[in-house]
Design a protein around this motif. Sequence first.
Motif, PDB file in Angstrom:
ATOM      1  N   ASN A   1       8.238 -11.829 -10.029  1.00 20.32           N
ATOM      2  CA  ASN A   1       7.285 -11.576  -8.942  1.00 20.32           C
ATOM      3  C   ASN A   1       5.924 -11.146  -9.482  1.00 20.32           C
ATOM      4  N   THR A   2       4.907 -11.283  -8.628  1.00 21.09           N
ATOM      5  CA  THR A   2       3.560 -10.828  -8.947  1.00 21.09           C
ATOM      6  C   THR A   2       3.242  -9.630  -8.060  1.00 21.09           C
ATOM      7  N   PHE A   3       2.663  -8.589  -8.671  1.00 21.89           N
ATOM      8  CA  PHE A   3       2.341  -7.349  -7.974  1.00 21.89           C
ATOM      9  C   PHE A   3       0.884  -6.995  -8.209  1.00 21.89           C
ATOM     10  N   GLU A   4       0.281  -6.334  -7.231  1.00 18.89           N
ATOM     11  CA  GLU A   4      -1.054  -5.776  -7.403  1.00 18.89           C
ATOM     12  C   GLU A   4      -0.910  -4.255  -7.507  1.00 18.89           C
ATOM     13  N   LEU A   5      -1.275  -3.708  -8.662  1.00 18.58           N
ATOM     14  CA  LEU A   5      -1.226  -2.268  -8.892  1.00 18.58           C
ATOM     15  C   LEU A   5      -2.651  -1.732  -8.871  1.00 18.58           C
ATOM     16  N   ASN A   6      -2.844  -0.584  -8.223  1.00 22.83           N
ATOM     17  CA  ASN A   6      -4.170   0.016  -8.102  1.00 22.83           C
ATOM     18  C   ASN A   6      -4.145   1.454  -8.609  1.00 22.83           C
ATOM     19  N   TYR A   7      -5.098   1.783  -9.475  1.00 17.66           N
ATOM     20  CA  TYR A   7      -5.233   3.128 -10.036  1.00 17.66           C
ATOM     21  C   TYR A   7      -6.572   3.713  -9.604  1.00 17.66           C
ATOM     22  N   ASP A   8      -6.523   4.844  -8.909  1.00 22.40           N
ATOM     23  CA  ASP A   8      -7.723   5.534  -8.450  1.00 22.40           C
ATOM     24  C   ASP A   8      -8.123   6.559  -9.509  1.00 22.40           C
ATOM     25  N   SER A   9      -9.274   6.351 -10.159  1.00 20.80           N
ATOM     26  CA  SER A   9      -9.691   7.228 -11.259  1.00 20.80           C
ATOM     27  C   SER A   9     -10.072   8.626 -10.784  1.00 20.80           C
ATOM     28  N   LYS A  10     -10.369   8.800  -9.510  1.00 19.97           N
ATOM     29  CA  LYS A  10     -10.721  10.130  -8.992  1.00 19.97           C
ATOM     30  C   LYS A  10      -9.465  10.955  -8.679  1.00 19.97           C
ATOM     31  N   SER A  11      -8.511  10.371  -7.956  1.00 21.11           N
ATOM     32  CA  SER A  11      -7.288  11.105  -7.588  1.00 21.11           C
ATOM     33  C   SER A  11      -6.203  10.994  -8.658  1.00 21.11           C
ATOM     34  N   LEU A  12      -6.390  10.090  -9.622  1.00 20.82           N
ATOM     35  CA  LEU A  12      -5.414   9.808 -10.684  1.00 20.82           C
ATOM     36  C   LEU A  12      -4.082   9.314 -10.118  1.00 20.82           C
ATOM     37  N   ALA A  13      -4.153   8.632  -8.985  1.00 16.76           N
ATOM     38  CA  ALA A  13      -2.954   8.142  -8.300  1.00 16.76           C
ATOM     39  C   ALA A  13      -2.851   6.621  -8.393  1.00 16.76           C
ATOM     40  N   TRP A  14      -1.601   6.158  -8.479  1.00 13.48           N
ATOM     41  CA  TRP A  14      -1.310   4.728  -8.479  1.00 13.48           C
ATOM     42  C   TRP A  14      -0.732   4.330  -7.126  1.00 13.48           C
ATOM     43  N   ARG A  15      -1.049   3.104  -6.691  1.00 11.41           N
ATOM     44  CA  ARG A  15      -0.476   2.542  -5.469  1.00 11.41           C
ATOM     45  C   ARG A  15      -0.108   1.086  -5.729  1.00 11.41           C
ATOM     46  N   LEU A  16       0.969   0.663  -5.083  1.00 14.82           N
ATOM     47  CA  LEU A  16       1.326  -0.750  -5.075  1.00 14.82           C
ATOM     48  C   LEU A  16       0.598  -1.365  -3.882  1.00 14.82           C
ATOM     49  N   GLY A  17      -0.378  -2.201  -4.170  1.00 15.25           N
ATOM     50  CA  GLY A  17      -1.200  -2.791  -3.111  1.00 15.25           C
ATOM     51  C   GLY A  17      -0.502  -3.927  -2.386  1.00 15.25           C
ATOM     52  N   ARG A  18      -0.083  -4.927  -3.171  1.00 23.52           N
ATOM     53  CA  ARG A  18       0.537  -6.113  -2.586  1.00 23.52           C
ATOM     54  C   ARG A  18       1.604  -6.650  -3.529  1.00 23.52           C
ATOM     55  N   VAL A  19       2.491  -7.489  -2.975  1.00 29.10           N
ATOM     56  CA  VAL A  19       3.518  -8.137  -3.782  1.00 29.10           C
ATOM     57  C   VAL A  19       3.702  -9.572  -3.296  1.00 29.10           C
ATOM     58  N   SER A  20       3.931 -10.461  -4.240  1.00 28.70           N
ATOM     59  CA  SER A  20       4.254 -11.855  -3.943  1.00 28.70           C
ATOM     60  C   SER A  20       5.618 -12.116  -4.571  1.00 28.70           C
ATOM     61  N   GLU A  21       6.637 -12.212  -3.712  1.00 18.63           N
ATOM     62  CA  GLU A  21       7.999 -12.383  -4.217  1.00 18.63           C
ATOM     63  C   GLU A  21       8.359 -13.855  -4.318  1.00 18.63           C
ATOM     64  N   ALA A  22       9.071 -14.177  -5.390  1.00 17.42           N
ATOM     65  CA  ALA A  22       9.485 -15.570  -5.636  1.00 17.42           C
ATOM     66  C   ALA A  22      10.559 -15.987  -4.653  1.00 17.42           C
TER      67      ALA A  22
ATOM     68  N   ASN B   1       0.811  -1.219   0.000  1.00 20.78           N
ATOM     69  CA  ASN B   1       0.000   0.000   0.000  1.00 20.78           C
ATOM     70  C   ASN B   1       0.849   1.277   0.000  1.00 20.78           C
ATOM     71  N   GLU B   2       1.735   1.402  -0.987  1.00 23.02           N
ATOM     72  CA  GLU B   2       2.600   2.577  -1.128  1.00 23.02           C
ATOM     73  C   GLU B   2       2.344   3.256  -2.467  1.00 23.02           C
ATOM     74  N   PRO B   3       2.456   4.592  -2.510  1.00 20.57           N
ATOM     75  CA  PRO B   3       2.327   5.279  -3.796  1.00 20.57           C
ATOM     76  C   PRO B   3       3.488   4.906  -4.716  1.00 20.57           C
ATOM     77  N   ILE B   4       3.184   4.775  -6.011  1.00 20.13           N
ATOM     78  CA  ILE B   4       4.207   4.456  -7.006  1.00 20.13           C
ATOM     79  C   ILE B   4       3.955   5.283  -8.258  1.00 20.13           C
ATOM     80  N   GLU B   5       4.967   5.345  -9.111  1.00 14.13           N
ATOM     81  CA  GLU B   5       4.823   5.954 -10.431  1.00 14.13           C
ATOM     82  C   GLU B   5       4.653   4.825 -11.434  1.00 14.13           C
TER      83      GLU B   5
END
Length: 81
Positions: free
Chosen positions: A60-81, A6-10
């Motif tokens: 690795n597998t990552f969950e990326l989330n894009y909020d259409s209202k704030s136009l911000a991306w966040r890294l939700g979760r990660v599953s590292e090999a 749950n961190e902001p990302i570009e």
Amino acid sequence: MMTEINEPIEVGAVFLKTGLRPVWFLWKGRKYGVERVSYRWKAKKGDGLLHSFSVFDGINTFELNYDSKSLAWRLGRVSEA
């Protein structure tokens, strides 16, 4: 096992006729290329819409989330090999 981040990302993404597609993202100073979008889903978030993507970078597998209202991306979760 998925780890909550749950961190902001570009994110570099393209808008296609079929929808939004992430191509790469920056997290902790490192650039990750998206090799494959495995799954995508949408959910209401207040007045906006949250676009979520399960992506694979070749390791690795990552969950990326894009909020259409704030136009911000966040890294939700990660599953590292």
